[in-house]
Design an enzyme around this catalytic site. Structure first.
Site, PDB file in Angstrom:
ATOM      1  N   ARG A 235       0.849  -1.186   0.000  1.00 26.43           N
ATOM      2  CA  ARG A 235       0.000   0.000   0.000  1.00 26.43           C
ATOM      3  C   ARG A 235       0.885   1.236   0.000  1.00 26.43           C
ATOM      4  O   ARG A 235       1.875   1.299   0.735  1.00 26.43           O
ATOM      5  CB  ARG A 235      -0.931   0.018   1.221  1.00 26.43           C
ATOM      6  CG  ARG A 235      -2.061  -1.010   1.162  1.00 26.43           C
ATOM      7  CD  ARG A 235      -3.058  -0.694   0.056  1.00 26.43           C
ATOM      8  NE  ARG A 235      -4.144  -1.663  -0.019  1.00 26.43           N
ATOM      9  CZ  ARG A 235      -4.152  -2.735  -0.807  1.00 26.43           C
ATOM     10  NH1 ARG A 235      -3.106  -2.993  -1.569  1.00 26.43           N
ATOM     11  NH2 ARG A 235      -5.196  -3.536  -0.832  1.00 26.43           N
ATOM     12  N   GLU A 264      -4.517   6.920  -6.176  1.00 24.36           N
ATOM     13  CA  GLU A 264      -4.558   6.105  -7.384  1.00 24.36           C
ATOM     14  C   GLU A 264      -5.820   6.414  -8.174  1.00 24.36           C
ATOM     15  O   GLU A 264      -6.904   6.504  -7.586  1.00 24.36           O
ATOM     16  CB  GLU A 264      -4.516   4.616  -7.024  1.00 24.36           C
ATOM     17  CG  GLU A 264      -3.228   4.209  -6.328  1.00 24.36           C
ATOM     18  CD  GLU A 264      -3.118   2.713  -6.048  1.00 24.36           C
ATOM     19  OE1 GLU A 264      -4.020   1.957  -6.474  1.00 24.36           O
ATOM     20  OE2 GLU A 264      -2.135   2.296  -5.417  1.00 24.36           O
ATOM     21  N   HIS A 283      -0.213  -0.234 -10.267  1.00 20.77           N
ATOM     22  CA  HIS A 283      -0.927  -1.176  -9.401  1.00 20.77           C
ATOM     23  C   HIS A 283      -1.342  -2.437 -10.171  1.00 20.77           C
ATOM     24  O   HIS A 283      -2.522  -2.771 -10.297  1.00 20.77           O
ATOM     25  CB  HIS A 283      -2.148  -0.531  -8.752  1.00 20.77           C
ATOM     26  CG  HIS A 283      -2.520  -1.208  -7.451  1.00 20.77           C
ATOM     27  ND1 HIS A 283      -3.170  -0.575  -6.428  1.00 20.77           N
ATOM     28  CD2 HIS A 283      -2.315  -2.479  -7.021  1.00 20.77           C
ATOM     29  CE1 HIS A 283      -3.362  -1.425  -5.418  1.00 20.77           C
ATOM     30  NE2 HIS A 283      -2.848  -2.593  -5.764  1.00 20.77           N
TER      31      HIS A 283
END
Length: 317
Positions: A235, A264, A283
């Site tokens: 994270r 994000e 990601h």
């Protein structure tokens, strides 16, 4: 019945499984764009009885849930979702359920990033495409020390992969025990400082919490070797971005790879995009065909089971 699929940024949800049985009783709307404005999000979601959400993407706090009078079911990818106020949902009579989450994709990406850093793959590839040849010298994995922060389900898989590459593996986290390390053939580090000072590569595999937010900050970079590499597929807020940028731009550490970010998608003008010796991926840790098949296949199963009043995997407060 109106059904919304949120945060399907690649438009793959409906391709990942057969939704035809759901479409017999429900009208499905897919949203590709993230929406952060609370009022706009309420306006968007108010008509829907069912929300299919991606784990820890669009937040569904209690005040927002109270503004959605039609909502009856939330299906999240993964077995838990800290972005959903499950207690309020339960109070409002909204069922929240989840899916399984395969555990191979993120460790594989972690090692891909580690290898790319160690062998300078991005710069070497750019040189080849530009007509050049070798531009740097790589770092061996064999014989190097990998420090794993968090030796849970994912961290343990990364440790096992590292052992296959003949790396020396050590681990630390606040609750890690010597017995857990012995079970996995990993060296127990009594403190974060010990791990940072000993490691050639450091990889993070911890959940985001008040305890882990900012876990790697400016003083921690000063403890690392100048030849060390840092990888984060966990994270974004676990690492202090400002401190990381400073450490990379001043050569305090050799390099880093990030797959996760505080915000994000990462804003186009974010300073991380212009940082030295930093490998970025968007990601991708869980973005893999089999994971999508599990996520959306079990989402379909959950909706059908709920509609037929059959048992489902309910998430409780």
């Amino acid at each position: 019945m109106r059904i919304a699929i949120l945060d399907d940024c690649q438009n793959l949800a409906l391709q990942s499984d057969d939704w035809s049985e759901v479409q017999k009783f429900g009208e499905i709307t897919v949203f590709n764009d993230p929406l952060t404005d609370r009022d706009a999000l309420i306006e968007r979601l108010r008509p829907f009885e069912i929300l299919c959400v991606m784990r820890e993407r669009t937040p569904l706090p209690g005040d927002l849930l109270r503004a959605l009078p039609n909502l009856r079911l939330i299906v999240t990818t993964g077995k838990r979702n800290d972005a959903v106020d499950v207690a309020t949902a339960s109070e409002l009579g909204i069922t929240v359920c989840g899916t399984e989450s395969p555990s191979t994709a993120t460790p594989e990406l972690t090692f891909a990033l580690m290898l790319a850093l160690a062998r300078n793959i991005v710069a070497e590839n750019a040189s080849m495409h530009a007509g050049g040849w070798q531009v740097g010298i790589g770092q061996d994995l064999a014989g190097s020390t990998l420090g794993v922060i968090g030796l849970g389900r994912l961290g343990a898989k990364v440790a096992k992969m590292a052992q296959a590459f003949d790396m020396n593996v050590c681990a630390w986290s606040a609750n890690l025990t010597p017995e857990r390390c012995e079970e996995l053939g990993v060296t127990f580090m009594p403190s974060k400082k010990d791990l940072l000072q000993a490691s050639d590569f450091i990889t993070i595999h911890q959940r985001l919490s008040d305890r882990t937010r900012g876990l790697i900050s400016e003083p921690d970079f000063k403890l690392m070797k100048p030849t060390a590499y840092l990888i984060n597929t966990s994270r974004g807020p676990i690492i202090d971005d400002t401190a990381l940028i400073k450490a990379l731009n001043t050569g305090e550490i050799a390099g880093a790879a990030l797959d996760v970010y505080v915000e994000e998608p990462l804003p186009a003008d974010h300073p991380l995009r212009h940082c030295e010796n930093l490998l970025l991926s968007p990601h991708l840790g869980y973005v893999i065909r089999n994971t999508w098949k599990v996520f959306y296949g079990q989402t379909v199963d959950a909706i059908l089971a709920w509609q037929q009043a059959k048992p489902i995997r309910v998430i409780t407060p």
